[in-house]
Design an enzyme around this catalytic site. Structure first.
Site, mmCIF file in Angstrom:
data_model
loop_
_atom_site.group_PDB
_atom_site.id
_atom_site.type_symbol
_atom_site.label_atom_id
_atom_site.label_comp_id
_atom_site.label_asym_id
_atom_site.label_seq_id
_atom_site.Cartn_x
_atom_site.Cartn_y
_atom_site.Cartn_z
ATOM 1 N N HIS A 32 15.407 40.522 -6.899
ATOM 2 C CA HIS A 32 16.499 40.410 -5.923
ATOM 3 C C HIS A 32 15.892 39.915 -4.624
ATOM 4 O O HIS A 32 14.664 39.662 -4.557
ATOM 5 C CB HIS A 32 17.216 41.753 -5.773
ATOM 6 C CG HIS A 32 16.283 42.902 -5.543
ATOM 7 N ND1 HIS A 32 15.570 43.067 -4.379
ATOM 8 C CD2 HIS A 32 15.900 43.922 -6.348
ATOM 9 C CE1 HIS A 32 14.821 44.134 -4.457
ATOM 10 N NE2 HIS A 32 14.987 44.681 -5.660
ATOM 11 N N HIS A 35 12.519 41.288 -3.421
ATOM 12 C CA HIS A 35 11.294 40.701 -3.997
ATOM 13 C C HIS A 35 11.021 39.339 -3.378
ATOM 14 O O HIS A 35 9.873 38.997 -3.082
ATOM 15 C CB HIS A 35 11.440 40.517 -5.514
ATOM 16 C CG HIS A 35 11.611 41.791 -6.276
ATOM 17 N ND1 HIS A 35 12.779 42.144 -6.903
ATOM 18 C CD2 HIS A 35 10.743 42.806 -6.511
ATOM 19 C CE1 HIS A 35 12.635 43.306 -7.504
ATOM 20 N NE2 HIS A 35 11.408 43.734 -7.284
#
Ligand code: PAF
Length: 277
Positions: A32, A35
């Site tokens: 997501h 990250h």
């Protein structure tokens, strides 16, 4: 983006890295924006960025949790390509572990407090895999999210204990517009859970805004109460702690962090906030 699935090809690739400064982001996939923000931060300060995607069995306390952990590998690869990540290491389990492997590091209190109490063995599993990943990728810098604050302390402790030549950089938590900390587990939240989950960041914000070093137990209790009284949410812990040791903060503590874990419906979420860094 180069994609490697074996230790050998990855080690060979990094054996010839020359003068390049390398950055590393370890993940379990289901990527997501949290990250991606780690990848972006790594790109700003290094020459080449490697991401690993490996759902590490040894850090799961509950086999059901491991089984249902999301694994959308095609979408993850597309996100990494789009973010301009240079290398992906995506090994299968038998590439990372031999049968009956043993691992134990003396992590002290950090292993047993907070997350450690609710997930026995978790940080042994985390250090076991991060140690292997560091040895394969040999990064100069490793970027970890503040969202797993205790993990940051634990990995730093491992680096220190084993004298590993890597520097850990902690990157800020990415939040949705309404304050929910981004997490791979958020996809398991029903619309009802999603609404209820907001109480975690609300309670942390409340504690931060009302912080009074002479009144820590009362503030902690009030924040705990906010979460416990939210329907559909079961509080595991909310602790106002020393940011280095994670022991309960006192009026003398300088670096304070408030950490929370709760079950929201069937999903376990964690969050934290730094107070006076
Ligand atoms: O934070 C995570 O996603 C995992 O604990 C890590 C660091 C990738 C180790 O499996």
């Amino acid at each position: 983006m180069k994609i490697f699935t074996t230790k050998k090809e990855t080690e060979n690739y990094f054996a010839n890295k020359g003068q390049k400064i390398t950055g590393f982001v370890a993940t379990m996939g289901a990527l997501h924006q949290g990250h991606i923000s780690l990848i972006k931060q790594a790109q700003q300060s290094t020459d080449e960025v490697t991401c690993s995607i490996f759902v590490n069995p040894t850090q799961f306390t509950d086999p059901k949790d491991l089984e249902k952990y999301p694994r959308p590998i095609a979408a993850d690869i597309a996100m990494l390509e789009q973010a301009g990540c240079d290398v992906l290491f995506n090994p299968p389990v038998n590439e990372m572990y031999d049968d009956n492997e043993k691992w134990h590091l003396n992590l002290g209190d950090l292993e047993h407090l907070l997350e450690g109490k609710f997930r026995p063995g978790h940080y042994q599993g985390v250090t076991q895999v991060v140690y292997k990943l560091f040895n394969i990728v040999k990064p100069d810098f490793a970027f970890f999210g503040q969202k797993d604050y205790q993990q940051v302390l634990v990995v730093n402790k491992m680096i220190e204990l084993l004298n590993m030549p890597v520097k850990l950089v902690m990157c800020p938590i990415e939040r949705e517009n309404d304050g929910l900390a981004m997490s791979s587990r958020n996809i398991h939240l029903t619309p009802f859970d999603r609404e209820n989950a907001l109480i975690l960041s609300k309670a942390l914000n409340w504690a931060k805004n009302n912080f009074d070093s002479n009144n820590i137990p009362a503030i902690q209790q009030q924040a705990q109460q906010m979460i416990s009284s939210q329907p559909g949410v079961e509080l595991e812990y909310l602790e106002i702690a020393d940011g280095q040791t994670l022991h309960t903060a006192t009026s003398e503590t300088k670096n304070i962090v408030a950490l929370v874990a709760a079950r929201v419906g069937k999903t376990r979420l964690i969050d934290n906030m730094l107070f006076d860094w």
